[in-house]
Design an enzyme around this catalytic site. Structure first.
Site, PDB file in Angstrom:
ATOM      1  N   ALA A 124       0.729  -1.236  -0.109  1.00  0.00           N
ATOM      2  CA  ALA A 124      -0.041   0.061  -0.260  1.00  0.00           C
ATOM      3  C   ALA A 124       0.954   1.246  -0.020  1.00  0.00           C
ATOM      4  O   ALA A 124       0.323   2.151   0.158  1.00  0.00           O
ATOM      5  CB  ALA A 124      -1.036   0.037   1.202  1.00  0.00           C
TER       6      ALA A 124
ATOM      7  N   ARG B  86       2.240   2.570  -2.615  1.00  0.00           N
ATOM      8  CA  ARG B  86       2.084   3.166  -3.595  1.00  0.00           C
ATOM      9  C   ARG B  86       1.022   2.583  -4.657  1.00  0.00           C
ATOM     10  O   ARG B  86       0.281   1.424  -4.203  1.00  0.00           O
ATOM     11  CB  ARG B  86       3.286   3.320  -4.757  1.00  0.00           C
TER      12      ARG B  86
ATOM     13  N   VAL C 163       5.553  -9.665   2.923  1.00  0.00           N
ATOM     14  CA  VAL C 163       4.541 -10.703   2.857  1.00  0.00           C
ATOM     15  C   VAL C 163       4.961 -12.260   2.738  1.00  0.00           C
ATOM     16  O   VAL C 163       3.888 -12.943   3.107  1.00  0.00           O
ATOM     17  CB  VAL C 163       3.125 -10.195   1.871  1.00  0.00           C
TER      18      VAL C 163
ATOM     19  N   TYR D  59       3.925 -14.953 -13.595  1.00  0.00           N
ATOM     20  CA  TYR D  59       2.892 -14.064 -13.216  1.00  0.00           C
ATOM     21  C   TYR D  59       1.570 -14.447 -13.359  1.00  0.00           C
ATOM     22  O   TYR D  59       0.560 -14.473 -12.587  1.00  0.00           O
ATOM     23  CB  TYR D  59       3.160 -12.487 -13.587  1.00  0.00           C
ATOM     24  N   ALA D  60       1.328 -14.791 -14.667  1.00  0.00           N
ATOM     25  CA  ALA D  60       0.007 -15.564 -14.986  1.00  0.00           C
ATOM     26  C   ALA D  60      -0.360 -16.619 -14.151  1.00  0.00           C
ATOM     27  O   ALA D  60      -1.580 -16.837 -13.594  1.00  0.00           O
ATOM     28  CB  ALA D  60      -0.120 -15.872 -16.508  1.00  0.00           C
TER      29      ALA D  60
ATOM     30  N   LYS E 120      -1.500 -15.432 -10.745  1.00  0.00           N
ATOM     31  CA  LYS E 120      -2.680 -14.692 -10.712  1.00  0.00           C
ATOM     32  C   LYS E 120      -3.913 -15.603 -10.950  1.00  0.00           C
ATOM     33  O   LYS E 120      -4.917 -15.623 -10.326  1.00  0.00           O
ATOM     34  CB  LYS E 120      -2.754 -13.535 -11.840  1.00  0.00           C
TER      35      LYS E 120
HETATM   36  P1  NAI Z   1       3.048  -1.390  -7.747  1.00  0.00           P
HETATM   37  O1  NAI Z   1       4.569  -1.969  -8.230  1.00  0.00           O
HETATM   38  O2  NAI Z   1       2.879  -0.044  -8.048  1.00  0.00           O
HETATM   39  O3  NAI Z   1       2.935  -1.740  -6.110  1.00  0.00           O
HETATM   40  C1  NAI Z   1       3.355  -2.999  -5.619  1.00  0.00           C
HETATM   41  C2  NAI Z   1       3.641  -2.587  -4.055  1.00  0.00           C
HETATM   42  O4  NAI Z   1       3.701  -4.154  -3.576  1.00  0.00           O
HETATM   43  C3  NAI Z   1       5.122  -1.807  -3.953  1.00  0.00           C
HETATM   44  O5  NAI Z   1       4.872  -0.820  -3.246  1.00  0.00           O
HETATM   45  C4  NAI Z   1       5.822  -2.954  -3.388  1.00  0.00           C
HETATM   46  O6  NAI Z   1       6.899  -2.281  -2.672  1.00  0.00           O
HETATM   47  C5  NAI Z   1       4.930  -3.908  -2.548  1.00  0.00           C
HETATM   48  N1  NAI Z   1       5.620  -5.167  -2.476  1.00  0.00           N
HETATM   49  C6  NAI Z   1       6.192  -5.832  -3.406  1.00  0.00           C
HETATM   50  N2  NAI Z   1       6.813  -7.034  -2.594  1.00  0.00           N
HETATM   51  C7  NAI Z   1       6.072  -6.981  -1.631  1.00  0.00           C
HETATM   52  C8  NAI Z   1       6.318  -7.915  -0.321  1.00  0.00           C
HETATM   53  N3  NAI Z   1       7.171  -9.129  -0.752  1.00  0.00           N
HETATM   54  N4  NAI Z   1       5.894  -7.668   0.659  1.00  0.00           N
HETATM   55  C9  NAI Z   1       5.113  -6.338   0.790  1.00  0.00           C
HETATM   56  N5  NAI Z   1       5.041  -5.465  -0.121  1.00  0.00           N
HETATM   57  C10 NAI Z   1       5.530  -5.895  -1.516  1.00  0.00           C
HETATM   58  O7  NAI Z   1       2.055  -2.269  -8.454  1.00  0.00           O
HETATM   59  P2  NAI Z   1       0.573  -1.914  -8.505  1.00  0.00           P
HETATM   60  O8  NAI Z   1       0.366  -1.927 -10.205  1.00  0.00           O
HETATM   61  O9  NAI Z   1       0.097  -1.203  -7.812  1.00  0.00           O
HETATM   62  O10 NAI Z   1      -0.100  -3.393  -8.310  1.00  0.00           O
HETATM   63  C11 NAI Z   1      -1.034  -3.927  -7.236  1.00  0.00           C
HETATM   64  C12 NAI Z   1      -1.293  -5.115  -7.408  1.00  0.00           C
HETATM   65  O11 NAI Z   1      -2.363  -5.314  -8.612  1.00  0.00           O
HETATM   66  C13 NAI Z   1      -0.052  -6.378  -7.556  1.00  0.00           C
HETATM   67  O12 NAI Z   1      -0.757  -7.573  -6.992  1.00  0.00           O
HETATM   68  C14 NAI Z   1      -0.325  -6.211  -9.323  1.00  0.00           C
HETATM   69  O13 NAI Z   1      -0.014  -7.721  -9.673  1.00  0.00           O
HETATM   70  C15 NAI Z   1      -1.757  -6.178  -9.527  1.00  0.00           C
HETATM   71  N6  NAI Z   1      -2.279  -5.875 -10.935  1.00  0.00           N
HETATM   72  C16 NAI Z   1      -1.742  -4.724 -11.345  1.00  0.00           C
HETATM   73  C17 NAI Z   1      -1.832  -4.482 -12.713  1.00  0.00           C
HETATM   74  C18 NAI Z   1      -1.720  -2.979 -13.293  1.00  0.00           C
HETATM   75  O14 NAI Z   1      -1.744  -2.756 -14.451  1.00  0.00           O
HETATM   76  N7  NAI Z   1      -0.679  -2.213 -12.636  1.00  0.00           N
HETATM   77  C19 NAI Z   1      -2.886  -5.025 -13.409  1.00  0.00           C
HETATM   78  C20 NAI Z   1      -3.289  -6.281 -12.777  1.00  0.00           C
HETATM   79  C21 NAI Z   1      -3.056  -6.690 -11.447  1.00  0.00           C
END
Ligand code: NAI
Length: 253
Positions: A14, A16, A64, A154-155, A158
């Site tokens: 959370a 970003r 996590v 990733y696929a 998900k």
């Molecule tokens: P983002 O990369 O902007 O943010 C992801 C956050 O997860 C980051 O703040 C990161 O530090 C945190 N994170 C990563 N590994 C972690 C861990 N081991 N423990 C705790 N925190 C961790 O990504 P976004 O785009 O906001 O994506 C959020 C979710 O939505 C993800 O699960 C992503 O796969 C999914 N998603 C995103 C899409 C997109 O187009 N942006 C499309 C479909 C799904």
């Protein structure tokens, strides 16, 4: 504000993007929000957005995929904010590569953050939910669950989260707990910005070309996804469980 609205929500990843928008949105609904990400300091901005608007939030640093840290983080949230009865499994990473170039670390990292992370967080929080006979779990799937070139890891993760969600819905339903998945299409965040950089195209250019193939003719914003999560975690969504909602600007082929 009623006591039910003040329930504690945990949003992982959370600091970003979609997670930050979701934390802010749930706080606007009156939830106290644990803003969880790898680094506690990185959570400060999201926490400030919530507290500046009069809400209640706690920054929590936690990986996590680390069982010990997850247990400690959830215990701390329960003590400092209250029992976490709403969980959004949002933390995510990409390690894209074509199969022949994908190494074991690319595979394991993605499985660990998305699948092991959602498992550990859900297991730790369900104790509190079962006790309260109320709970809402939402996990972030993706349109990539249907298959996407360069994303075998990733696929798979998900798609796995969809099976995880349906199983939790069946196991935890008798305790007043729902589990649902939100599967976004292209959302403008750091994650998709990094994809543009990896492909060697400008981010604006990538968004424009993506929008051409989306029926509503625009890419998504974090708030689009937060709205769907707010619905699933709502007090009146108790009869909606085991569902996967694609938030992608149209149906997917
Ligand atoms: P983002 O990369 O902007 O943010 C992801 C956050 O997860 C980051 O703040 C990161 O530090 C945190 N994170 C990563 N590994 C972690 C861990 N081991 N423990 C705790 N925190 C961790 O990504 P976004 O785009 O906001 O994506 C959020 C979710 O939505 C993800 O699960 C992503 O796969 C999914 N998603 C995103 C899409 C997109 O187009 N942006 C499309 C479909 C799904």
């Amino acid at each position: 504000m009623s006591t039910t609205e003040r329930r504690v929500a945990v949003v992982t990843g959370a600091a970003r993007g979609i997670g930050a928008a979701t934390a802010v949105r749930l706080a606007e609904q009156g939830r106290a929000v644990a803003v969880l990400d790898l680094s506690e300091r990185d959570c400060d901005e999201t926490v400030a957005r919530i507290t500046d608007a009069g809400g209640r939030a706690l920054a929590v640093g936690c990986d996590v995929s680390d069982a010990g840290r997850v247990e400690a983080a959830v215990a701390r949230i329960a003590t400092e904010l209250g029992p976490p009865l709403i969980l959004v499994n949002n933390a995510g990473v990409l390690r894209d590569n074509l199969l022949f170039r994908m190494d074991e670390a690319d595979w394991d990292t993605v499985m660990n953050v998305h699948l092991r992370g959602a498992f550990l967080m859900s297991r730790a929080c369900q104790t509190h939910m079962v006790e309260a006979r109320f709970g809402r779990i939402v996990s972030l799937s993706s349109s990539s669950a249907l298959g996407n070139r360069g994303q075998a890891n990733y696929a798979t993760a998900k798609a796995g989260l969809q099976g995880f969600t349906k199983t939790l819905a069946k196991e935890l339903g008798p305790f007043g707990i729902t589990a649902n998945a939100v599967a976004p299409g292209f959302i403008v965040t750091d994650m998709t910005a990094r994809t543009a950089a990896r492909l060697g195209v400008g981010f604006a250019e990538l968004q424009e070309s993506a929008a051409e193939n989306i029926p509503v003719r625009r890419v998504g914003r974090p708030a689009d996804v937060a709205g769907a999560i707010a619905f699933f975690t709502g007090e009146d969504a108790g009869f909606v469980s085991g569902q996967v909602l694609y938030v992608a600007g149209g149906p997917l082929d």
